[in-house]
Design a protein around this motif. Structure first.
Motif, PDB file in Angstrom:
ATOM      1  N   ASN A  52      14.068  30.629  -1.403  1.00 17.23           N
ATOM      2  CA  ASN A  52      15.229  30.415  -0.536  1.00 17.23           C
ATOM      3  C   ASN A  52      14.967  30.807   0.908  1.00 17.23           C
ATOM      4  O   ASN A  52      15.837  30.616   1.754  1.00 17.23           O
ATOM      5  CB  ASN A  52      16.427  31.218  -1.066  1.00 17.23           C
ATOM      6  N   GLU A  53      13.786  31.355   1.194  1.00 17.47           N
ATOM      7  CA  GLU A  53      13.472  31.787   2.561  1.00 17.47           C
ATOM      8  C   GLU A  53      13.430  30.589   3.505  1.00 17.47           C
ATOM      9  O   GLU A  53      12.837  29.557   3.210  1.00 17.47           O
ATOM     10  CB  GLU A  53      12.134  32.526   2.567  1.00 17.47           C
ATOM     11  N   LEU A  54      14.089  30.742   4.624  1.00 20.74           N
ATOM     12  CA  LEU A  54      14.159  29.669   5.609  1.00 20.74           C
ATOM     13  C   LEU A  54      13.338  29.996   6.842  1.00 20.74           C
ATOM     14  O   LEU A  54      12.487  29.228   7.268  1.00 20.74           O
ATOM     15  CB  LEU A  54      15.623  29.426   6.002  1.00 20.74           C
ATOM     16  N   VAL A  55      13.586  31.169   7.436  1.00 20.96           N
ATOM     17  CA  VAL A  55      12.891  31.600   8.643  1.00 20.96           C
ATOM     18  C   VAL A  55      12.624  33.100   8.538  1.00 20.96           C
ATOM     19  O   VAL A  55      13.492  33.867   8.111  1.00 20.96           O
ATOM     20  CB  VAL A  55      13.720  31.309   9.914  1.00 20.96           C
ATOM     21  N   THR A  56      11.425  33.525   8.922  1.00 20.25           N
ATOM     22  CA  THR A  56      11.088  34.939   9.032  1.00 20.25           C
ATOM     23  C   THR A  56      10.698  35.227  10.474  1.00 20.25           C
ATOM     24  O   THR A  56       9.864  34.510  11.045  1.00 20.25           O
ATOM     25  CB  THR A  56       9.932  35.319   8.096  1.00 20.25           C
ATOM     26  N   THR A  57      11.300  36.243  11.058  1.00 25.12           N
ATOM     27  CA  THR A  57      11.053  36.559  12.464  1.00 25.12           C
ATOM     28  C   THR A  57      10.644  38.018  12.619  1.00 25.12           C
ATOM     29  O   THR A  57      11.023  38.880  11.815  1.00 25.12           O
ATOM     30  CB  THR A  57      12.304  36.311  13.323  1.00 25.12           C
ATOM     31  N   LEU A  58       9.861  38.269  13.647  1.00 26.45           N
ATOM     32  CA  LEU A  58       9.521  39.627  14.068  1.00 26.45           C
ATOM     33  C   LEU A  58       9.977  39.770  15.510  1.00 26.45           C
ATOM     34  O   LEU A  58       9.503  39.045  16.389  1.00 26.45           O
ATOM     35  CB  LEU A  58       8.019  39.880  13.952  1.00 26.45           C
ATOM     36  N   THR A  59      10.924  40.673  15.747  1.00 23.00           N
ATOM     37  CA  THR A  59      11.511  40.832  17.074  1.00 23.00           C
ATOM     38  C   THR A  59      11.276  42.250  17.587  1.00 23.00           C
ATOM     39  O   THR A  59      10.970  43.166  16.818  1.00 23.00           O
ATOM     40  CB  THR A  59      13.022  40.556  17.053  1.00 23.00           C
ATOM     41  N   THR A  60      11.442  42.435  18.889  1.00 26.28           N
ATOM     42  CA  THR A  60      11.401  43.760  19.498  1.00 26.28           C
ATOM     43  C   THR A  60      12.806  44.142  19.943  1.00 26.28           C
ATOM     44  O   THR A  60      13.585  43.295  20.374  1.00 26.28           O
ATOM     45  CB  THR A  60      10.455  43.788  20.712  1.00 26.28           C
TER      46      THR A  60
END
Length: 322
Positions: A52-60
């Motif tokens: 079900n994963e759509l988008v994975t992000t790494l943010t600061t």
């Protein structure tokens, strides 16, 4: 602790079709990475349910930038300023992000998020938070003391984190960065604190205008580590950390000295008792001997007197008979 998430609208237009709710769940633990300039930084983001994963992000959280975004429906997005030194790989349900040639400006609070396919609304999963400290040649805006602590179990130690040039902070961290990497303490600019469960009942702090003094009580052997002060400063675009930190070594209390001392006391006590007993026996034996000799002398005198008495009586009898 206040975490700020932000995702570029240009790369997330597909999320705009979802209804207004934004579920956010599954907050994970906080990790700490401490490296020198020029080293590589590895951050792992769990992608949750891969189906079900759509988008994975790494943010600061300080610079409010999207470092990388990986989607099933398109090419990955990498921040332009980091594109030439950032790479990623998928390892099962995890997304591994590697940032090469680390710079001091890379010091930040990195947050992983995963967006899942919608049912009635899209679900946003908060992943692990990673505090990254990149130490350069400069000491930074945070001073720290002492540089080294040699303590024993059960003792207390104070660490002072001070800001240079009367800078105003949004928050100050005390982090363990080597053996067991974790966030020990966070104090916001409004003096709201978050304490690690490992120090919940043995940490206290006092916050002044430009510094914070943290006291750790009842130290344990596993508290040995390198403790680093880091500050989120107003007007700064990255996390400012002390370059050296405080190296703390907590030693076990030696029991051998105490044990030998106790045995020595026990041995001395036993010797005193034995000598006292021998002395008493000697005294009592002498008293008995004297008593014995006294009794013998009394018997001899009694016998002599008895004999003399009888002899005198006989002599007198003979005198009358004459």
């Amino acid at each position: 602790m206040l975490w700020i998430s932000w995702v570029p609208t240009a790369s997330l237009l597909l999320l705009l079709c979802f209804p207004g709710q934004n579920g956010e769940e599954n907050e994970q633990s906080t990790d700490t990475i401490s490296v020198w300039e020029g080293d590589s930084i590895n951050i792992i983001c769990s992608m949750g349910d891969s189906e079900n994963e759509l988008v994975t992000t790494l943010t600061t959280s300080i610079r409010l930038e999207n470092v990388i975004q990986v989607s099933k429906q398109g090419p990955p997005y990498i921040h332009p300023a980091l594109a030439n030194r950032t790479e990623y790989s998928k390892d099962g349900r995890n997304l591994r992000v590697t940032l090469h040639n680390a710079q001091e400006s890379d010091s930040d609070i990195y947050q992983c998020f995963t967006f899942l396919k919608p049912t009635s609304y899209h679900k946003k999963l908060r992943g692990k938070t990673t505090i990254v400290l990149v130490k350069g040649n400069t000491s930074g805006a945070v001073e720290q003391s002492p540089l080294y602590v040699d303590a024993e179990q059960g003792q207390s130690v104070s660490i002072t984190c001070a800001l240079q040039n009367s800078q105003e902070d949004k928050g100050i961290y005390l982090l363990k960065t080597h053996m067991q990497r974790e966030q020990v303490l966070f104090v916001s600019g409004q003096n709201v604190s978050t304490v690690s469960p490992a120090f919940a009942d043995r940490l206290e702090y006092s916050k002044g205008e430009n510094k914070i003094v943290v006291t750790l009580h009842n130290l344990q052997k596993n508290d040995s580590d390198i403790y680093v002060c880091a500050g989120v400063l107003k007007g700064s675009r990255f996390l400012s950390a002390n370059r050296s930190g405080t190296m703390m070594l907590v030693k076990e209390v030696k029991q051998t000295g105490c044990s030998s001392s106790s045995w020595g006391i026990y041995g001395l006590t036993i010797m005193v008792v034995i000598l006292f007993s021998a002395l008493m026996c000697s005294i009592l034996s002498r008293v008995n001997l004297k008593q014995c000799f006294k009794n013998k002398r009394r018997n001899e005198v009694y016998e002599d007197m008895s004999y003399s008495s009888r002899r005198n009586t006989l002599v007198r009898a003979n005198a009358y008979s004459c």
